[in-house]
Design a protein around this motif. Structure first.
Motif, mmCIF file in Angstrom:
data_model
loop_
_atom_site.group_PDB
_atom_site.id
_atom_site.type_symbol
_atom_site.label_atom_id
_atom_site.label_comp_id
_atom_site.label_asym_id
_atom_site.label_seq_id
_atom_site.Cartn_x
_atom_site.Cartn_y
_atom_site.Cartn_z
ATOM 1 N N MET A 1 -45.403 -10.235 -6.086
ATOM 2 C CA MET A 1 -44.618 -11.400 -5.722
ATOM 3 C C MET A 1 -43.925 -11.941 -6.965
ATOM 4 N N LYS A 2 -42.686 -12.378 -6.777
ATOM 5 C CA LYS A 2 -41.915 -12.960 -7.869
ATOM 6 C C LYS A 2 -41.584 -14.406 -7.529
ATOM 7 N N GLN A 3 -41.685 -15.294 -8.501
ATOM 8 C CA GLN A 3 -41.379 -16.713 -8.301
ATOM 9 C C GLN A 3 -40.280 -17.128 -9.275
ATOM 10 N N ILE A 4 -39.207 -17.755 -8.718
ATOM 11 C CA ILE A 4 -38.059 -18.159 -9.532
ATOM 12 C C ILE A 4 -37.672 -19.587 -9.171
ATOM 13 N N SER A 5 -37.509 -20.460 -10.157
ATOM 14 C CA SER A 5 -37.012 -21.811 -9.912
ATOM 15 C C SER A 5 -35.548 -21.730 -9.510
ATOM 16 N N ILE A 6 -35.156 -22.537 -8.516
ATOM 17 C CA ILE A 6 -33.767 -22.535 -8.063
ATOM 18 C C ILE A 6 -33.211 -23.956 -8.135
ATOM 19 N N PRO A 7 -31.904 -24.096 -8.330
ATOM 20 C CA PRO A 7 -31.302 -25.428 -8.489
ATOM 21 C C PRO A 7 -30.962 -26.091 -7.149
ATOM 22 N N LEU A 8 -31.919 -26.146 -6.242
ATOM 23 C CA LEU A 8 -31.727 -26.804 -4.952
ATOM 24 C C LEU A 8 -32.735 -27.927 -4.809
ATOM 25 N N SER A 9 -32.331 -28.989 -4.142
ATOM 26 C CA SER A 9 -33.239 -30.098 -3.856
ATOM 27 C C SER A 9 -33.869 -29.883 -2.490
ATOM 28 N N CYS A 10 -35.085 -30.344 -2.340
ATOM 29 C CA CYS A 10 -35.802 -30.244 -1.075
ATOM 30 C C CYS A 10 -35.138 -31.163 -0.039
ATOM 31 N N PRO A 11 -34.882 -30.675 1.172
ATOM 32 C CA PRO A 11 -34.297 -31.522 2.204
ATOM 33 C C PRO A 11 -35.282 -32.571 2.731
ATOM 34 N N SER A 12 -36.552 -32.398 2.438
ATOM 35 C CA SER A 12 -37.573 -33.318 2.923
ATOM 36 C C SER A 12 -37.840 -34.476 1.956
ATOM 37 N N CYS A 13 -37.960 -34.169 0.649
ATOM 38 C CA CYS A 13 -38.347 -35.215 -0.303
ATOM 39 C C CYS A 13 -37.461 -35.298 -1.543
ATOM 40 N N ASP A 14 -36.448 -34.456 -1.659
ATOM 41 C CA ASP A 14 -35.554 -34.407 -2.822
ATOM 42 C C ASP A 14 -36.216 -33.816 -4.072
ATOM 43 N N GLY A 15 -37.365 -33.174 -3.909
ATOM 44 C CA GLY A 15 -38.031 -32.518 -5.034
ATOM 45 C C GLY A 15 -37.341 -31.205 -5.390
ATOM 46 N N LYS A 16 -37.826 -30.543 -6.412
ATOM 47 C CA LYS A 16 -37.258 -29.268 -6.864
ATOM 48 C C LYS A 16 -37.863 -28.111 -6.070
ATOM 49 N N MET A 17 -37.044 -27.104 -5.801
ATOM 50 C CA MET A 17 -37.472 -25.946 -5.019
ATOM 51 C C MET A 17 -37.641 -24.727 -5.927
ATOM 52 N N TYR A 18 -38.452 -23.783 -5.466
ATOM 53 C CA TYR A 18 -38.535 -22.482 -6.112
ATOM 54 C C TYR A 18 -38.525 -21.413 -5.032
ATOM 55 N N SER A 19 -38.097 -20.221 -5.400
ATOM 56 C CA SER A 19 -37.980 -19.119 -4.467
ATOM 57 C C SER A 19 -39.069 -18.103 -4.760
ATOM 58 N N VAL A 20 -39.664 -17.574 -3.712
ATOM 59 C CA VAL A 20 -40.702 -16.556 -3.830
ATOM 60 C C VAL A 20 -40.221 -15.315 -3.094
ATOM 61 N N ARG A 21 -40.373 -14.174 -3.719
ATOM 62 C CA ARG A 21 -39.947 -12.927 -3.095
ATOM 63 C C ARG A 21 -41.113 -11.953 -3.055
#
Length: 56
Positions: free
Chosen positions: A1-21
């Motif tokens: 599994m790979k985890q990468i921080s992405i420059p998107l805000s959470c639609p639920s709380c405005d927190g930072k998102m990360y992507s997992v592949r």
């Protein structure tokens, strides 16, 4: 599994998102990826995110 921080805000709380592949070890299985909020744990698949973008 790979985890990468992405420059998107959470639609639920405005927190930072990360992507997992997840790379499937067998050719018959589909590779999967999803996005998760670091703050509240909100999750969505990357396919759902793409559908959201195309429907706007």
């Amino acid at each position: 599994m790979k985890q990468i921080s992405i420059p998107l805000s959470c639609p639920s709380c405005d927190g930072k998102m990360y992507s997992v592949r997840y790379d499937a070890p067998l050719g018959i299985l589909k590779d999967r990826s999803w996005q998760i909020c670091k703050t509240c744990g909100f999750e969505r698949t990357t396919d759902d995110f793409k559908k959201e973008l195309l429907s706007v």
